[in-house]
Scaffold this motif. Structure first.
Motif, PDB file in Angstrom:
ATOM      1  N   GLY A  90      -4.262 -10.904 -24.765  1.00  0.00           N
ATOM      2  CA  GLY A  90      -5.261 -10.411 -25.696  1.00  0.00           C
ATOM      3  C   GLY A  90      -5.987  -9.167 -25.231  1.00  0.00           C
ATOM      4  O   GLY A  90      -6.865  -8.660 -25.936  1.00  0.00           O
ATOM      5  N   ASN A  91      -5.626  -8.647 -24.047  1.00  0.00           N
ATOM      6  CA  ASN A  91      -6.263  -7.444 -23.524  1.00  0.00           C
ATOM      7  C   ASN A  91      -5.265  -6.316 -23.391  1.00  0.00           C
ATOM      8  O   ASN A  91      -4.116  -6.529 -22.986  1.00  0.00           O
ATOM      9  CB  ASN A  91      -6.880  -7.730 -22.143  1.00  0.00           C
ATOM     10  CG  ASN A  91      -7.966  -8.788 -22.195  1.00  0.00           C
ATOM     11  OD1 ASN A  91      -8.827  -8.755 -23.070  1.00  0.00           O
ATOM     12  ND2 ASN A  91      -7.906  -9.724 -21.264  1.00  0.00           N
ATOM     13  N   GLN A  92      -5.702  -5.115 -23.712  1.00  0.00           N
ATOM     14  CA  GLN A  92      -4.857  -3.944 -23.548  1.00  0.00           C
ATOM     15  C   GLN A  92      -4.843  -3.584 -22.056  1.00  0.00           C
ATOM     16  O   GLN A  92      -5.853  -3.211 -21.483  1.00  0.00           O
ATOM     17  CB  GLN A  92      -5.380  -2.770 -24.364  1.00  0.00           C
ATOM     18  CG  GLN A  92      -4.502  -1.525 -24.249  1.00  0.00           C
ATOM     19  CD  GLN A  92      -4.989  -0.394 -25.139  1.00  0.00           C
ATOM     20  OE1 GLN A  92      -5.611  -0.627 -26.175  1.00  0.00           O
ATOM     21  NE2 GLN A  92      -4.729   0.826 -24.728  1.00  0.00           N
ATOM     22  N   THR A  93      -3.679  -3.715 -21.438  1.00  0.00           N
ATOM     23  CA  THR A  93      -3.548  -3.522 -19.999  1.00  0.00           C
ATOM     24  C   THR A  93      -2.678  -2.318 -19.710  1.00  0.00           C
ATOM     25  O   THR A  93      -1.537  -2.242 -20.157  1.00  0.00           O
ATOM     26  CB  THR A  93      -2.927  -4.769 -19.333  1.00  0.00           C
ATOM     27  OG1 THR A  93      -3.725  -5.921 -19.647  1.00  0.00           O
ATOM     28  CG2 THR A  93      -2.844  -4.602 -17.830  1.00  0.00           C
ATOM     29  N   GLU A  94      -3.217  -1.369 -18.976  1.00  0.00           N
ATOM     30  CA  GLU A  94      -2.430  -0.203 -18.579  1.00  0.00           C
ATOM     31  C   GLU A  94      -1.662  -0.517 -17.307  1.00  0.00           C
ATOM     32  O   GLU A  94      -2.135  -1.246 -16.442  1.00  0.00           O
ATOM     33  CB  GLU A  94      -3.342   1.011 -18.367  1.00  0.00           C
ATOM     34  CG  GLU A  94      -4.008   1.481 -19.648  1.00  0.00           C
ATOM     35  CD  GLU A  94      -4.580   2.879 -19.522  1.00  0.00           C
ATOM     36  OE1 GLU A  94      -4.788   3.323 -18.372  1.00  0.00           O
ATOM     37  OE2 GLU A  94      -4.805   3.512 -20.557  1.00  0.00           O
ATOM     38  N   LEU A  95      -0.494   0.044 -17.199  1.00  0.00           N
ATOM     39  CA  LEU A  95       0.338  -0.191 -16.034  1.00  0.00           C
ATOM     40  C   LEU A  95      -0.089   0.770 -14.926  1.00  0.00           C
ATOM     41  O   LEU A  95       0.523   1.809 -14.682  1.00  0.00           O
ATOM     42  CB  LEU A  95       1.817  -0.005 -16.387  1.00  0.00           C
ATOM     43  CG  LEU A  95       2.829  -0.554 -15.372  1.00  0.00           C
ATOM     44  CD1 LEU A  95       2.498  -1.991 -14.998  1.00  0.00           C
ATOM     45  CD2 LEU A  95       4.237  -0.488 -15.946  1.00  0.00           C
ATOM     46  N   GLU A  96      -1.185   0.392 -14.264  1.00  0.00           N
ATOM     47  CA  GLU A  96      -1.728   1.173 -13.153  1.00  0.00           C
ATOM     48  C   GLU A  96      -1.642   0.333 -11.883  1.00  0.00           C
ATOM     49  O   GLU A  96      -2.120  -0.804 -11.850  1.00  0.00           O
ATOM     50  CB  GLU A  96      -3.174   1.573 -13.419  1.00  0.00           C
ATOM     51  CG  GLU A  96      -3.791   2.387 -12.296  1.00  0.00           C
ATOM     52  CD  GLU A  96      -5.199   2.847 -12.620  1.00  0.00           C
ATOM     53  OE1 GLU A  96      -5.848   3.433 -11.731  1.00  0.00           O
ATOM     54  OE2 GLU A  96      -5.648   2.630 -13.759  1.00  0.00           O
ATOM     55  N   LEU A  97      -1.034   0.848 -10.872  1.00  0.00           N
ATOM     56  CA  LEU A  97      -0.769   0.097  -9.659  1.00  0.00           C
ATOM     57  C   LEU A  97      -1.302   0.806  -8.420  1.00  0.00           C
ATOM     58  O   LEU A  97      -1.172   2.022  -8.309  1.00  0.00           O
ATOM     59  CB  LEU A  97       0.746  -0.112  -9.499  1.00  0.00           C
ATOM     60  CG  LEU A  97       1.486  -0.758 -10.681  1.00  0.00           C
ATOM     61  CD1 LEU A  97       2.982  -0.620 -10.504  1.00  0.00           C
ATOM     62  CD2 LEU A  97       1.086  -2.214 -10.825  1.00  0.00           C
ATOM     63  N   ASP A  98      -1.887   0.038  -7.532  1.00  0.00           N
ATOM     64  CA  ASP A  98      -2.327   0.577  -6.248  1.00  0.00           C
ATOM     65  C   ASP A  98      -1.265   0.248  -5.204  1.00  0.00           C
ATOM     66  O   ASP A  98      -0.893  -0.918  -5.046  1.00  0.00           O
ATOM     67  CB  ASP A  98      -3.655  -0.042  -5.808  1.00  0.00           C
ATOM     68  CG  ASP A  98      -4.815   0.454  -6.637  1.00  0.00           C
ATOM     69  OD1 ASP A  98      -4.649   1.476  -7.325  1.00  0.00           O
ATOM     70  OD2 ASP A  98      -5.880  -0.199  -6.607  1.00  0.00           O
ATOM     71  N   MET A  99      -0.814   1.245  -4.489  1.00  0.00           N
ATOM     72  CA  MET A  99       0.166   1.027  -3.432  1.00  0.00           C
ATOM     73  C   MET A  99      -0.517   1.193  -2.086  1.00  0.00           C
ATOM     74  O   MET A  99      -0.937   2.288  -1.725  1.00  0.00           O
ATOM     75  CB  MET A  99       1.341   1.997  -3.557  1.00  0.00           C
ATOM     76  CG  MET A  99       2.368   1.819  -2.457  1.00  0.00           C
ATOM     77  SD  MET A  99       3.845   2.816  -2.700  1.00  0.00           S
ATOM     78  CE  MET A  99       4.677   1.835  -3.945  1.00  0.00           C
ATOM     79  N   TYR A 100      -0.638   0.083  -1.360  1.00  0.00           N
ATOM     80  CA  TYR A 100      -1.276   0.116  -0.046  1.00  0.00           C
ATOM     81  C   TYR A 100      -0.206   0.276   1.030  1.00  0.00           C
ATOM     82  O   TYR A 100       0.762  -0.481   1.064  1.00  0.00           O
ATOM     83  CB  TYR A 100      -2.074  -1.162   0.200  1.00  0.00           C
ATOM     84  CG  TYR A 100      -3.398  -1.179  -0.517  1.00  0.00           C
ATOM     85  CD1 TYR A 100      -4.580  -0.968   0.185  1.00  0.00           C
ATOM     86  CD2 TYR A 100      -3.462  -1.398  -1.894  1.00  0.00           C
ATOM     87  CE1 TYR A 100      -5.803  -0.976  -0.471  1.00  0.00           C
ATOM     88  CE2 TYR A 100      -4.672  -1.413  -2.557  1.00  0.00           C
ATOM     89  CZ  TYR A 100      -5.844  -1.201  -1.837  1.00  0.00           C
ATOM     90  OH  TYR A 100      -7.045  -1.208  -2.494  1.00  0.00           O
ATOM     91  N   VAL A 101      -0.378   1.253   1.896  1.00  0.00           N
ATOM     92  CA  VAL A 101       0.609   1.508   2.948  1.00  0.00           C
ATOM     93  C   VAL A 101      -0.076   1.674   4.300  1.00  0.00           C
ATOM     94  O   VAL A 101      -1.228   2.069   4.379  1.00  0.00           O
ATOM     95  CB  VAL A 101       1.438   2.776   2.648  1.00  0.00           C
ATOM     96  CG1 VAL A 101       2.207   2.627   1.360  1.00  0.00           C
ATOM     97  CG2 VAL A 101       0.549   4.014   2.606  1.00  0.00           C
ATOM     98  N   SER A 102       0.655   1.349   5.348  1.00  0.00           N
ATOM     99  CA  SER A 102       0.193   1.670   6.698  1.00  0.00           C
ATOM    100  C   SER A 102       0.725   3.067   6.990  1.00  0.00           C
ATOM    101  O   SER A 102       1.206   3.753   6.094  1.00  0.00           O
ATOM    102  CB  SER A 102       0.722   0.636   7.707  1.00  0.00           C
ATOM    103  OG  SER A 102       2.125   0.751   7.823  1.00  0.00           O
ATOM    104  N   GLU A 103       0.677   3.483   8.251  1.00  0.00           N
ATOM    105  CA  GLU A 103       1.115   4.833   8.575  1.00  0.00           C
ATOM    106  C   GLU A 103       2.594   4.918   8.917  1.00  0.00           C
ATOM    107  O   GLU A 103       3.071   5.941   9.374  1.00  0.00           O
ATOM    108  CB  GLU A 103       0.272   5.393   9.731  1.00  0.00           C
ATOM    109  CG  GLU A 103      -1.197   5.585   9.335  1.00  0.00           C
ATOM    110  CD  GLU A 103      -2.029   6.144  10.468  1.00  0.00           C
ATOM    111  OE1 GLU A 103      -1.484   6.339  11.567  1.00  0.00           O
ATOM    112  OE2 GLU A 103      -3.220   6.384  10.255  1.00  0.00           O
ATOM    113  N   GLY A 104       3.324   3.819   8.730  1.00  0.00           N
ATOM    114  CA  GLY A 104       4.753   3.839   8.995  1.00  0.00           C
ATOM    115  C   GLY A 104       5.470   4.837   8.089  1.00  0.00           C
ATOM    116  O   GLY A 104       5.162   4.956   6.902  1.00  0.00           O
ATOM    117  N   LYS A 105       6.434   5.571   8.638  1.00  0.00           N
ATOM    118  CA  LYS A 105       7.125   6.608   7.882  1.00  0.00           C
ATOM    119  C   LYS A 105       7.909   6.046   6.707  1.00  0.00           C
ATOM    120  O   LYS A 105       7.995   6.680   5.650  1.00  0.00           O
ATOM    121  CB  LYS A 105       8.051   7.400   8.813  1.00  0.00           C
ATOM    122  CG  LYS A 105       7.301   8.240   9.840  1.00  0.00           C
ATOM    123  CD  LYS A 105       8.256   9.060  10.701  1.00  0.00           C
ATOM    124  CE  LYS A 105       7.479   9.904  11.703  1.00  0.00           C
ATOM    125  NZ  LYS A 105       8.391  10.708  12.567  1.00  0.00           N
TER     126      LYS A 105
END
Length: 582
Positions: free
Chosen positions: A419-434
């Motif tokens: 019932g809610n309008q949801t945008e496909l927004e994602l947070d990508m959490y990364v360490s400093e690994g290449k």
């Protein structure tokens, strides 16, 4: 608007600030001394406790302290005795109370002893199995492997000899009975609090709670087993090395036992070559290579492709080791997340990562694409299935098919969910690994072209692991999966029984056919039938795409010329205890 975080975890790397805060005494034995072997580790082990913390970063160290009853020979890869007289044969029980079960008769070596001179006996084995089965001990990852052990019967005439009974003919019954570490009961349970606790009661939550209600000391013992006391303060077994010193995030020192019961043994798991092994915690690769060049380091693991290639081109006397280990990379996806509960969306995300480019950039092409959880090097890998291709247009089409569109023209696709309008927004959490950085940048660019908004946020690995991965509070997370040399048991990672918190199925993936097949694999005796079941498991996971399978890399290690060192397919790719000075 609710935003669902996408957590990306790839090999821990900490900041340069941490490196600059090393103590004045770091590293110990700064110059490599006669008989002292320095090995670089990216991260600290946290605990040296096989049952509670079987993490690869700890296993690489505790394998020299906690030997198994049997292990896989580093050269032949065959299961060989370590603490026992011989590899037992399976015996089917046809009569008596255990009729229909199977058993293995095992006998510890007569000379096997603990550091205080006491014999290693069947009671220590019983204590070890009972500890894993105890529901108050946080050994969930280990416990599932011992689920079919129903009883252990000690030979009345020989305290070192015993029968391990399995309620059913389990696929990995022999390996389960033998590839377990033995803990000294008199050291890890000095008051004998678990002596009268049966195997069945240890695994029965109601009965266990009743017992604890009458005697709370058993709960205190379990808390100690889960905590620092038996994960760091007390680290003791019958291996060739003992823990001597541990400075958090700096180094871990193992010393050879001079009065060792197996002194002079030729068994690869009981050999004690270097007098001292120091695992130096160095997250920064440049620092590690500098230490190697200055003679302060002997072996550097997990060297990046670019650095490894450059070192090979230089004039130096380094040893370059590239064993093909049984491990692979994947991007975990939380199938319980509203956005990722639809397999069409999961498949679309799979088409938004150029895996070949990642493999080329990070590993210089030294890897093999994989389509599922079976390593490409195994004979039951389903080679008929092709790896997911990088195809942004196909991903867009699939997202549209799944009902995602930019209804408000803000550049981000959206959909009505609950019932809610949801945008496909994602947070990508990364360490400093290449590798994590590379995946994040490539996916950010590709997902933007598909109308997905992605934010790249760096976060300490330990925090991601404890607060999100273990609690299933994430959307996506790249991971490295290490495998053993035994036949695969997909039950522990893909069956719905393990979706609860603390279980290995952190993806929340549930599929009735997978549940059925994974249990059939566990009891299948016919290799042809079993391989067909493996093939079907791979087909289902390929169709459902609960995770994004990436590739199986080759290990890259650089060693000094001071030591005779060889590599092995057996993880972590080397056996430090077998190294000898030139």
């Amino acid at each position: 608007m609710k935003r669902f975080s996408l957590y990306l975890f790839i090999f821990v790397c900490t900041s340069s600030f941490i490196i600059s805060c090393k103590s004045d005494s770091y590293p110990p034995d700064n110059k490599v001394q006669d008989g002292t072997l320095h090995i670089r580790k990216k991260t600290d082990a946290q605990k040296l406790h096989p049952f509670v913390y079987p993490s690869p970063k700890a296993r690489d160290i505790y394998q020299y302290i906690f030997p198994q009853l049997a292990d896989f020979d580093p050269v032949t890869l065959k299961l060989i005795p370590v603490l026992i007289k011989a590899i037992p044969e399976e015996i089917k029980i046809t009569e008596g109370p255990n009729s229909g079960s199977i058993k293995f008769t095992i006998e510890y070596l007569p000379e096997a002893k603990w550091d205080d001179g006491k014999d290693v006996t069947a009671q220590d084995y019983i204590f070890s199995v009972k500890t894993v089965k105890n529901l108050k001990v946080k050994a969930g990852g280990y416990r599932s492997h011992l689920q079919f052990i129903s009883d252990i019967i000690v030979d009345p005439n020989n305290p070192k000899k015993f029968d391990v009974i399995f309620a059913k003919d389990y696929l990995l019954a022999k390996e389960t009975a033998l590839t377990i570490e033995t803990y000294p009961a008199h050291i890890y349970d000095p008051k004998g609090l678990t002596t009268n606790l049966s195997l069945s009661d240890a695994g029965d939550e109601n009965k266990l709670n009743e017992i604890i209600a009458k005697d709370s000391t058993l709960m205190q013992w379990a808390d100690d087993m889960n905590g620092i006391k038996y994960g760091r303060d007390v680290v003791n077994s019958c291996g060739p090395y003992q823990l001597s010193e541990w400075v958090t995030d700096e180094y871990i020192i193992l010393d050879r036992k001079e009065n060792y019961w197996a002194k002079g043994s030729k068994n690869p798991f009981l050999i004690a070559g270097p007098k001292r092994i120091i695992f130096d915690i160095l997250p920064d690769e440049t620092t590690a290579i500098t230490q190697l060049s200055e003679g302060n380091m002997d072996l550097v693991q997990e060297v990046s492709g670019a650095v490894f290639s450059n070192l090979q081109k230089e004039e130096n006397s380094y040893q370059f080791l590239t064993p093909q280990l049984t491990k692979y990379y994947l991007i975990a996806m939380n199938n319980d997340s509203p956005e990722l509960s639809d397999k069409t969306v999961r498949k679309a995300l799979g088409h938004l990562l150029d895996v070949n480019n990642v493999m080329k950039s990070i590993d210089f092409g030294n890897g093999t694409r994989t389509i599922g959880p079976i390593h490409p090097g195994k004979n039951y890998y389903n080679s008929k299935l092709s790896p997911i291709t990088y195809d942004v247009n196909k991903a867009k089409s699939m997202l549209t098919e799944a009902g995602w569109k930019d209804s408000n023209s803000d550049g981000t696709i959206d959909k009505m969910i609950g019932g809610n309008q949801t945008e496909l927004e994602l947070d990508m959490y990364v360490s400093e690994g290449k590798l994590g950085q590379q995946i994040a940048l490539l996916m950010k660019e590709a997902t933007a072209s598909a109308g997905i908004k992605m934010n790249i946020i760096q976060k300490p690995f330990k925090q991601i692991e404890s607060e999100h991965l273990k609690k299933k509070d994430f959307d996506m997370a790249p991971m490295m999966i290490r495998q053993d040399l035994v036949l695969d048991d997909p039950y522990t990672r893909w069956h719905s029984d393990h979706t609860k918190l603390g279980g290995r199925n952190i993806y929340g993936f549930e599929n009735e056919e997978i549940d059925k097949i994974t249990k059939e694999i566990q009891i299948s005796e016919d290799p042809v039938t079993r391989n067909k079941l493996y093939t079907r498991v791979q087909e289902i996971l390929y169709e459902e795409q609960p995770v994004i399978f990436l590739y199986a890399p080759s290990e890259r290690m650089v060693g000094s010329d001071k030591w005779n060192m060889t590599s092995t397919v057996r993880r972590p790719g080397y056996m430090a205890n077998t190294f000898t000075l030139k």
